[in-house]
Design an enzyme around this catalytic site. Structure first.
Site, PDB file in Angstrom:
ATOM      1  N   ARG A 103      -3.021  -9.496 -40.123  1.00  0.00           N
ATOM      2  CA  ARG A 103      -3.274  -9.789 -41.677  1.00  0.00           C
ATOM      3  C   ARG A 103      -2.427  -8.738 -42.335  1.00  0.00           C
ATOM      4  O   ARG A 103      -1.364  -8.969 -43.185  1.00  0.00           O
ATOM      5  CB  ARG A 103      -4.533  -9.273 -42.255  1.00  0.00           C
ATOM      6  CG  ARG A 103      -5.466 -10.366 -42.819  1.00  0.00           C
ATOM      7  CD  ARG A 103      -6.456 -10.030 -43.597  1.00  0.00           C
ATOM      8  NE  ARG A 103      -7.442  -9.213 -42.587  1.00  0.00           N
ATOM      9  CZ  ARG A 103      -8.475  -9.685 -42.142  1.00  0.00           C
ATOM     10  NH1 ARG A 103      -8.835 -10.816 -42.258  1.00  0.00           N
ATOM     11  NH2 ARG A 103      -9.026  -8.792 -41.204  1.00  0.00           N
ATOM     12  N   GLU A 135     -15.243 -18.132 -23.204  1.00  0.00           N
ATOM     13  CA  GLU A 135     -16.211 -17.230 -22.459  1.00  0.00           C
ATOM     14  C   GLU A 135     -16.244 -16.066 -23.372  1.00  0.00           C
ATOM     15  O   GLU A 135     -17.768 -15.271 -23.135  1.00  0.00           O
ATOM     16  CB  GLU A 135     -15.436 -16.977 -21.342  1.00  0.00           C
ATOM     17  CG  GLU A 135     -16.101 -16.111 -20.081  1.00  0.00           C
ATOM     18  CD  GLU A 135     -17.492 -16.683 -19.767  1.00  0.00           C
ATOM     19  OE1 GLU A 135     -17.156 -17.700 -18.696  1.00  0.00           O
ATOM     20  OE2 GLU A 135     -18.437 -16.084 -19.973  1.00  0.00           O
ATOM     21  N   GLY A 137     -19.829 -10.943 -24.038  1.00  0.00           N
ATOM     22  CA  GLY A 137     -18.716 -10.166 -23.811  1.00  0.00           C
ATOM     23  C   GLY A 137     -18.196 -10.587 -22.182  1.00  0.00           C
ATOM     24  O   GLY A 137     -17.679 -11.821 -22.149  1.00  0.00           O
ATOM     25  N   GLY A 142     -20.757   4.719 -32.331  1.00  0.00           N
ATOM     26  CA  GLY A 142     -19.649   3.502 -32.464  1.00  0.00           C
ATOM     27  C   GLY A 142     -20.312   2.294 -31.698  1.00  0.00           C
ATOM     28  O   GLY A 142     -19.396   1.373 -31.290  1.00  0.00           O
ATOM     29  N   GLU A 145     -21.854  -1.822 -35.543  1.00  0.00           N
ATOM     30  CA  GLU A 145     -20.668  -1.890 -36.789  1.00  0.00           C
ATOM     31  C   GLU A 145     -21.250  -1.134 -37.969  1.00  0.00           C
ATOM     32  O   GLU A 145     -22.469  -0.887 -38.173  1.00  0.00           O
ATOM     33  CB  GLU A 145     -20.908  -3.585 -37.171  1.00  0.00           C
ATOM     34  CG  GLU A 145     -20.803  -4.593 -36.072  1.00  0.00           C
ATOM     35  CD  GLU A 145     -19.373  -4.638 -35.282  1.00  0.00           C
ATOM     36  OE1 GLU A 145     -18.257  -4.370 -35.827  1.00  0.00           O
ATOM     37  OE2 GLU A 145     -19.153  -5.170 -34.244  1.00  0.00           O
ATOM     38  N   LYS A 158     -25.092 -16.751 -30.215  1.00  0.00           N
ATOM     39  CA  LYS A 158     -24.581 -16.871 -28.853  1.00  0.00           C
ATOM     40  C   LYS A 158     -25.837 -17.812 -28.168  1.00  0.00           C
ATOM     41  O   LYS A 158     -25.275 -18.561 -27.309  1.00  0.00           O
ATOM     42  CB  LYS A 158     -24.822 -15.363 -28.242  1.00  0.00           C
ATOM     43  CG  LYS A 158     -23.911 -14.559 -28.699  1.00  0.00           C
ATOM     44  CD  LYS A 158     -23.816 -13.144 -28.408  1.00  0.00           C
ATOM     45  CE  LYS A 158     -23.136 -12.113 -29.001  1.00  0.00           C
ATOM     46  NZ  LYS A 158     -23.271 -10.541 -28.944  1.00  0.00           N
ATOM     47  N   GLY A 160     -17.305  -4.717 -26.660  1.00  0.00           N
ATOM     48  CA  GLY A 160     -16.183  -3.624 -26.101  1.00  0.00           C
ATOM     49  C   GLY A 160     -14.973  -4.399 -25.843  1.00  0.00           C
ATOM     50  O   GLY A 160     -14.827  -5.278 -25.319  1.00  0.00           O
TER      51      GLY A 160
HETATM   52  N1  HSE Z   1     -22.263  -6.630 -32.063  1.00  0.00           N
HETATM   53  C1  HSE Z   1     -22.592  -7.346 -30.804  1.00  0.00           C
HETATM   54  C2  HSE Z   1     -23.519  -6.759 -29.834  1.00  0.00           C
HETATM   55  C3  HSE Z   1     -21.606  -7.642 -30.188  1.00  0.00           C
HETATM   56  O1  HSE Z   1     -24.054  -5.463 -30.353  1.00  0.00           O
HETATM   57  O2  HSE Z   1     -23.964  -7.017 -28.688  1.00  0.00           O
HETATM   58  C4  HSE Z   1     -20.502  -8.808 -30.477  1.00  0.00           C
HETATM   59  O3  HSE Z   1     -21.255  -9.803 -30.586  1.00  0.00           O
END
Ligand code: HSE
Length: 433
Positions: A46, A130, A135, A188, A191, A206, A304
């Site tokens: 961006r 995937e 993740g 961390g 979010e 998911k 991550g």
């Molecule tokens: N914020 C998500 C989690 C990771 O805490 O698992 C991304 O989907």
């Protein structure tokens, strides 16, 4: 000189930068394994002036996503921008141009999967995803490939690391929800705006992807029952422990009779002896039960930079191979064996019911009377030695009942004069076949 496959990368945030970094770090290994070289030719961002943690040559960057579409040498488009637009336009335009798409955009797939995979079928272009569920845990390829010969009987997933971290801290250190959330943000893990995590929708996106893949039809967001962890209290966690359970945000996906499935995400009491009860902190795990393979378990980091980029790179490798030898699989193969989702009202479960009641004789009989009239069985009752300012807790474990029966029961129990606040209802999963 190895053949090169040119990639366009849309998004250079945490995951995009991780893909670039790890493609470079493991370049030789990938070349040896794939017999070709994956080369990032353009990166869409961006803000061209933004300072970045991972270095990439300036001449790769552009602020126009259309540059990926217009470059005929780019054969694979990796969408890691997040959000619905322009990610959807980018993916649809890439498919129309015959470019293989790799995306980690779970919200986009949950909302627009049908449209995206209709286009993938029409233009015979694979879309790989995937990184969109759990993740670094290779659950998509497991369901799509390793279990291709199975009817998936059930999937139970801890697929939101933020919620699992919060619930783990509440369980292990008796923290309140608010304190555990604050700690997750400071560390961390959560979010800055963790709304979609704690309200259950990140896990639901998911779950929709996993269910759609397992059952061959794209599950609409409106068909899924979703409840977050905001209302789980430290007291619920304590009482559940006393009863031999842990509380997890669990995604439950099951094949029902005929062509029906159930898809739901909610806080759930699970027996502490079950393997998922030991999945703690930010880790994800998915237990998959197939009719041929039986019980399986997948465990790892669901978020991550490095775990997620590992998933993206596995898709890039598959995409590169698919360029060489086109095939029938476009990432998601629809079929007609299943097709409807059971409404939550009809789903049968066991329950934990906690009421705050005045401390006087006869209250338990009133509550039990309502449950009895509704034909709902009680399996055990505890009255923990704790006091709220105006009440005491009364905890009942409830046998199998539909969600509709329990909604009526909670409505009626709430209206009792001796019940001080609306009772708290949490579903219990016993993992019975
Ligand atoms: N914020 C998500 C989690 C990771 O805490 O698992 C991304 O989907």
């Amino acid at each position: 000189m190895q053949q090169q496959v040119h990639i366009g990368l849309a998004g250079f945030g945490n995951v995009g930068a991780g893909v670039f970094k790890n493609l470079a770090n493991n370049r030789v290994l990938l070349m040896e394994r794939l017999g070709l070289e994956l080369v990032v030719k353009k990166i869409v961002v961006r803000d061209l002036k933004k300072k970045r943690d991972v270095a990439a040559p300036d001449n790769l960057f552009t602020s126009r996503w259309e540059d990926l579409i217009d470059d005929p040498n780019i054969k694979i488009v990796v969408e890691l921008m997040g959000g619905l637009e322009p990610a959807l336009q980018l993916i649809l335009r890439a498919i129309e141009r015959g470019k293989i798409v790799v995306t980690g955009n779970k919200a986009l797939l949950a909302e627009h999967g049908q449209e995206i995979f209709d286009a993938a079928q029409k233009y015979k272009v694979p879309v790989f995803f995937e990184a969109a569920a759990a993740g670094g845990v290779p659950i998509i390829k497991a369901v799509r490939e390793a279990f291709v010969g199975n009817h998936i009987l059930s999937m139970h997933g801890i697929i939101n690391g933020t919620c699992n971290y919060i619930l783990t801290r509440m369980t292990e250190s008796c923290m309140s929800f608010e304190d555990a959330l604050r700690e997750a943000q400071e560390a961390g893990f959560a979010e800055a705006d963790p709304t979609l995590d704690i309200n259950g929708w990140d896990a639901a996106h998911k779950a929709i992807i996993l269910a759609s893949l397992a059952y061959g039809f794209w599950v609409g967001t409106e068909k899924v029952y979703v409840e977050g962890i905001e209302k789980v209290t430290a007291a619920d966690i304590r009482f559940a422990k006393q009863l031999g359970y842990r509380i997890k945000l669990l995604a439950i996906i099951k094949a029902g009779p005929r062509s029906e499935i159930e898809v739901r995400v909610h806080p759930t009491l699970i027996p502490q002896s079950h393997v998922l009860a030991s999945v703690n902190g930010v880790f994800n795990a998915i237990a998959v039960n197939g009719d041929v393979v039986g019980e399986t378990l997948f465990y790892g980091r669901g978020a991550g930079q490095d775990p997620t980029s590992s998933a993206v790179i596995s898709d890039l490798a598959e995409a590169a191979v698919a360029l060489e030898s086109p095939r029938h699989n476009y990432g998601f193969t629809p079929h007609g064996l299943y097709g409807t989702c059971r409404p939550i009202e009809q789903i049968v479960s066991q329950y934990y019911l906690r009421a705050s009641v005045v401390d006087k004789p006869g209250v338990l009989a009133q509550v039990a009377g309502i449950l009895g009239e509704l034909n709902i069985g009680i399996s055990s009752v505890i009255q923990p030695e704790e006091h709220e300012p105006d009440a005491v807790p009364l905890v009942l474990m409830i046998h199998d009942a539909t969600n509709a029966q329990m909604r009526d029961a909670v409505d009626r129990i709430s209206k009792l004069e001796s019940v001080k606040r609306p009772p708290r209802l949490i579903r219990v999963e016993t993992f019975a076949a």
